[in-house]
Design an enzyme around this catalytic site. Structure first.
Site, PDB file in Angstrom:
ATOM      1  N   ARG A 114      -8.690  11.670   9.907  1.00  0.00           N
ATOM      2  CA  ARG A 114      -8.161  12.590   8.923  1.00  0.00           C
ATOM      3  C   ARG A 114      -7.379  11.740   8.192  1.00  0.00           C
ATOM      4  O   ARG A 114      -7.340  11.888   6.796  1.00  0.00           O
ATOM      5  CB  ARG A 114      -7.788  13.784   9.586  1.00  0.00           C
ATOM      6  CG  ARG A 114      -8.881  14.673   9.883  1.00  0.00           C
ATOM      7  CD  ARG A 114      -8.177  15.944  10.695  1.00  0.00           C
ATOM      8  NE  ARG A 114      -9.704  16.669  11.119  1.00  0.00           N
ATOM      9  CZ  ARG A 114      -9.535  18.149  11.652  1.00  0.00           C
ATOM     10  NH1 ARG A 114      -8.437  18.467  12.040  1.00  0.00           N
ATOM     11  NH2 ARG A 114     -10.798  18.500  11.797  1.00  0.00           N
ATOM     12  N   TYR A 149     -15.822  15.590   4.651  1.00  0.00           N
ATOM     13  CA  TYR A 149     -15.994  15.080   5.997  1.00  0.00           C
ATOM     14  C   TYR A 149     -14.560  15.141   6.839  1.00  0.00           C
ATOM     15  O   TYR A 149     -13.714  15.172   6.149  1.00  0.00           O
ATOM     16  CB  TYR A 149     -16.757  14.163   6.123  1.00  0.00           C
ATOM     17  CG  TYR A 149     -16.498  12.623   5.624  1.00  0.00           C
ATOM     18  CD1 TYR A 149     -15.185  12.564   5.086  1.00  0.00           C
ATOM     19  CD2 TYR A 149     -17.376  11.651   5.496  1.00  0.00           C
ATOM     20  CE1 TYR A 149     -14.917  11.105   4.428  1.00  0.00           C
ATOM     21  CE2 TYR A 149     -17.256  10.344   5.228  1.00  0.00           C
ATOM     22  CZ  TYR A 149     -15.904  10.312   4.482  1.00  0.00           C
ATOM     23  OH  TYR A 149     -15.519   8.914   4.009  1.00  0.00           O
ATOM     24  N   GLU A 150     -14.787  15.179   7.974  1.00  0.00           N
ATOM     25  CA  GLU A 150     -13.460  15.143   8.985  1.00  0.00           C
ATOM     26  C   GLU A 150     -12.831  16.713   8.887  1.00  0.00           C
ATOM     27  O   GLU A 150     -11.820  16.647   9.146  1.00  0.00           O
ATOM     28  CB  GLU A 150     -12.816  13.967   8.660  1.00  0.00           C
ATOM     29  CG  GLU A 150     -13.058  12.512   8.838  1.00  0.00           C
ATOM     30  CD  GLU A 150     -13.994  12.647  10.305  1.00  0.00           C
ATOM     31  OE1 GLU A 150     -13.620  13.086  11.140  1.00  0.00           O
ATOM     32  OE2 GLU A 150     -14.936  11.610  10.471  1.00  0.00           O
ATOM     33  N   GLY A 151     -13.704  17.420   8.737  1.00  0.00           N
ATOM     34  CA  GLY A 151     -13.140  18.944   8.259  1.00  0.00           C
ATOM     35  C   GLY A 151     -12.901  19.151   6.933  1.00  0.00           C
ATOM     36  O   GLY A 151     -12.150  18.763   6.322  1.00  0.00           O
ATOM     37  N   GLN A 181      -9.140  22.137   6.761  1.00  0.00           N
ATOM     38  CA  GLN A 181      -7.524  21.554   6.776  1.00  0.00           C
ATOM     39  C   GLN A 181      -6.475  22.618   6.621  1.00  0.00           C
ATOM     40  O   GLN A 181      -5.531  22.771   7.208  1.00  0.00           O
ATOM     41  CB  GLN A 181      -7.410  20.464   6.120  1.00  0.00           C
ATOM     42  CG  GLN A 181      -8.441  19.283   6.099  1.00  0.00           C
ATOM     43  CD  GLN A 181      -8.309  18.717   7.434  1.00  0.00           C
ATOM     44  OE1 GLN A 181      -7.430  18.577   8.252  1.00  0.00           O
ATOM     45  NE2 GLN A 181      -9.374  18.419   7.977  1.00  0.00           N
TER      46      GLN A 181
END
Lengths: 598, 598
Positions: free
Chosen positions: A298, A442-444, A449
């Site tokens: 992140r 991506y990555e949440g 977030q």
């Protein structure tokens, strides 16, 4: 032709003049002797690698993209990618921030942070191959057995082997509890893993000798949901006892995605057909191990957008100075030419300064975050480690979502400076927009977030960590509150700091009655928090610039910094007022909409 | 698979229930007998054409794009484009809003407006070929000699010939005064035109028998700058006296641009090498003739983003109902399933409603604008024509810039609803973002639009036209001011209307002292003005919905309209407060930045 000048001066400013990183590093045994000159020299070389090796293959990589051979399941990366990777590992860049115990150079994470920023500016798609490897390294380093670490980390440090993280499946992205991939114990300490993973970055390629997949899957009789997920190492080639490569494992790419951007990054669908793997960490605790990687990722995604914001700014600035079109509204400026360069127009300046203010604010936050990560892992004092971990947990969703959203705004603004020429692929600007667009997902996703920030990191501990950040602001206010020259920077953050307390309490109270209120406010909240953090760093940067000027410096760098700080507080920071207002309108207008969304 | 359901019900609502177009059309002789049933029936068929013929070739067109043969200079459009165009002209769609004197069907412009919205939803790239033709038709219709009109308009009405507008050159886009293309009189009433034009949409293709280029160029001894530019008709094939096609003219495509989006629209570089043309209108008055086309094109570009906003919304809504992932924060909603559909999440709803509110607000504004254009050209009363022209001049930059910026926000939000699946080309969402992105640039960048609005349309007549729009708001406030149910919609626009007067006066005063203040405020100003206009239409739409409900209607359409109106005023409209604040911070922080932008 796309240009890129590594922003070494600004990195030095942030690290040495604002954050004073060597002072903090001195307290960490492994970096006790680290000095500014060493850091600067490494980054100067890193900048050359980015600008001279990675930048020239960025546009061509976008056009060529990766190609999957449907028979061999092998992937060919675009022209020049393999050669650049060879140069990368031969120059030791892969080992930069790795543990010397595995052949690493043991440099501070903040150096790696700045190095990756430059690689991301030059070529985000390329930088994802080593980036994923570094994440997998960190996950194994923290969670692997000594034997696993011995087997894999040397080659990942050297860069001979690369890594991936295999989480997503066709029916589950955000909601990993729905995962179906299975792992069956073979009785010899290994597992046979079966399932389909999608969106696997660097999932298959021709850069390295082996690919170390970190795979989430379920053991037989695992509890349902996220608490039944375990983490496994599944190498592309099995590794013999002597460290040499053994048999090809039954893990292969069945498809490459055709994407909006980062086309030179291989996004693979990975089939595991009884692939052999070993367990990392405890059974059913896979998310714990993976979170090390996800949190690093992140921060890395925020850094990708920082890189793209910087390079988009540099190119738009060059174009705005060179392109002549129309006269200034306040009278001709370039009288010898048939028109003025477009940089005379206020809105062109606004677009450029938006990118510059977001880039430099982002750089300060990311370097600060890298120092927190360093302290969390390597500081000898437990309380310092704990405090750093807590603060970084708060800042991570802000880094990820605020900086990538800003990257979206900034790359689009810089593309807009080019007018129609920005829409043409040859000029490179639209690629920055397309490449950046994935960073918001991506990555949440950035919504996830915001829920992580507001729900878990803020309300989850009754605002305790947020208050700690508030203390940093309060300290700066106390320090500079009587300095008239600082008033224009101090007043807005002091006021926002006060408002945040009330604002947070309000949402917390409403959320207690209806948890959906948190979901309704979270995205606005994160953006307000982002400005609180950026505002703090912009005030600190302005403080240093004012001090230098007061001390007699005539370096235009400090004047530039003050000008950008003024722009930031005048034109960008004020959106907080609308964001707080819209957040306060609450959830009802969103949820009472079944007819509208029928 | 991308879906598209023509929003016929909402079009009918806007035309018949909000704007009452047939009442206004009754006063215009050529449309005196037009009834709602006819309009609705035509649009129903138009929607089928869009959804059944154009939508299926949208994704494939993006992948295939247009190809230029470097030897023949001919361009091949993607598979299916030619067949769709054949069907388009055979069904008479090209003639929809053209003058019956040239074979047109003479339908009201508002019908054409809605028809183009649907074509833009289904396939913006394809719709540009007929769209450019319609603009060229309008320019010739207004400015051509009877002979020119007779020669060209029949075939452009039938669609057998298409049109272009050739303005931009490599060194001049916004600043057409820098133009270099030359036109030399041949003594026989024709001219030989030489120069290079770039970014020519539909500049070369295989859809039609002939391409009628409208070209700006300079006569010998023309005054310098924009006042020395003349307009010419330059057909690809010369036209014989009997109307048949003659010799190939020396105008040809030398290059097709590779672009971020609208890849199936041929964006050509056009070389004129002594190409034969005839003058349209008076010498050196070319911009006058071209402005007819440009103003139509600006409305058309807003309409492109309206179309993309609508189709992006429809697809994101379908996905949000179908994709299951995570549980609602307020407890499981789909208990029989392993997770809830993502539409339960407040922020997903916010993204969807943002697109819906911008689409429906945009549709109201564009239909209103089409009626103004109709009145400007065809109303028997001179004052009505003049008033309509003036109001449309005010609204045109808002249509162009506000709706395309909203399209950017909306298509990105709808793509975000898809998470990682939105970034994959197969799913179609990212194409909407890429296609929309040009709309913020071409036909005058959105910054240029904002300068046109604030500098020319507002301050240029001391706010007189703006005050006329203010009177529409004041009338609605007077009508509904005591209706408690309308308060939530009336109060915000009444307040903003008041603020606008003060806000405008302030900027005008500052701009009088320093014209760059206008340039600094313009983009923020346009967005505030956009919300003033959208707010007005949303209040009117809410008014109709409330009236219908009060009258006993149980049609969920009206409930949906009210819910969307509430969302709009709660979550989107409030950005006006920040925009006014940032505009007020003025030009100094932008222009005192020479060090920052060195």
């Amino acid at each position: 032709m796309t240009i890129y000048n590594p922003p070494l001066r600004d990195m030095q400013f942030v690290m040495h003049e604002v954050l004073n990183v060597t002072r903090d590093l001195a307290a960490i045994p492994m970096h006790a002797d680290m000095d500014a000159d060493t850091i600067n020299a490494v980054l100067e070389e890193g900048g050359k690698f980015a600008a001279e090796v990675l930048l020239p293959i960025n546009r061509s990589g976008d056009e060529e993209h990766c190609v999957l051979d449907p028979v061999s399941h092998e992937v060919t990366t675009p022209t020049g990618f393999k050669a650049a990777y060879k140069q990368y590992i031969e120059s030791g860049w892969a080992a930069l921030a790795c543990d010397p115990a595995y052949g690493g150079q043991g440099l501070p994470l903040v150096v790696n942070q700045c190095f990756y920023e430059m690689m991301n500016s030059a070529n985000q798609a390329w930088a994802m191959y080593p980036g994923l490897t570094h994440g997998a390294y960190a996950a194994l380093y923290t969670n692997g057995t000594p034997e696993q670490k011995e087997t894999y980390l040397h080659k990942m440090t050297s860069g001979e082997w690369t890594g991936t993280m295999c989480l997503t499946e066709p029916h589950c992205g955000t909601d990993l509890g729905l995962m179906r991939s299975k792992a069956e114990p073979q009785g010899d300490g290994t597992y046979k893993i079966t399932g389909t993973k999608i969106f696997i970055s660097a999932g298959e390629h021709d850069l390295s000798d082996n690919i170390i997949h970190l795979v989430l899957a379920r053991l037989p009789d695992a509890p349902p949901g996220i608490k039944g997920v375990s983490l496994f190492i599944v190498p592309k080639f099995l590794v013999n006892a002597d460290g040499s490569l053994g048999a090809r494992n039954s893990v292969f790419a069945s498809r490459l995605e055709h994407k909006m951007g980062i086309k030179a990054s291989a996004t693979a669908q990975i089939e595991l057909e009884g692939a052999i793997g070993t367990l990392v960490g405890e059974p059913n605790k896979g998310m714990h191990g993976m979170f090390v990687m996800m949190n690093a990722a992140r921060l890395g995604v925020g850094n990708q957008s920082l890189g793209l914001t910087e390079v988009a700014f540099q190119n738009a600035l060059a174009y705005a100075k060179e392109r002549i079109q129309m006269r200034s509204l306040s009278g001709p400026k370039a009288k010898g030419q048939p028109a003025d360069p477009i940089i005379v127009h206020p809105d062109v300046r606004k677009m450029l300064l938006t990118a510059k203010a977001y880039a430099e604010g982002g750089r300060a936050l990311l370097c600060f975050s890298a120092m927190l990560l360093e302290k969390e892992h390597n500081h000898p004092d437990e309380k310092t480690r704990k405090d750093a971990a807590e603060m970084l947990a708060l800042l991570t969703p802000i880094v990820k979502a605020f900086i990538t959203d800003n990257g979206h705004i900034a790359t689009n603004a810089c593309m807009q400076v080019f007018g129609g020429h920005g829409y043409i692929r040859d000029n490179g600007m639209e690629q920055f927009v397309r490449d950046n667009r994935i960073n918001m997902i991506y990555e949440g996703t950035n919504t996830i977030q915001s829920l992580d920030l507001l729900g878990r990191k803020v309300l989850g501990n009754q605002g305790a960590t947020l208050k700690k950040f508030g203390k940093l602001i309060a300290a700066l206010v106390a320090e500079e509150g009587v300095n008239e020259k600082m008033a224009e920077f101090i007043n807005p953050i002091a006021m926002l700091g006060d408002q945040m307390t009330k604002f947070t309490t309000e949402i917390g109270f409403k959320g207690f009655q209806n948890p959906d209120e948190v979901g309704a406010a979270a995205v606005d909240y994160l953006r307000v928090a982002g400005h609180m953090v950026f505002g703090y760093f912009w005030a600190r940067m302005a403080q240093v610039a004012l001090q230098q000027i007061a001390a007699g410096s005539t370096d235009p760098f400090y004047t530039a910094k003050l000008q950008t700080a003024r722009f930031y507080f005048a034109k960008l920071f004020p959106e907080t007022s609308t964001l707080m207002r819209t957040a306060r309108t609450g959830v009802k207008v969103l949820m009472d909409t079944d007819a509208a969304l029928a």
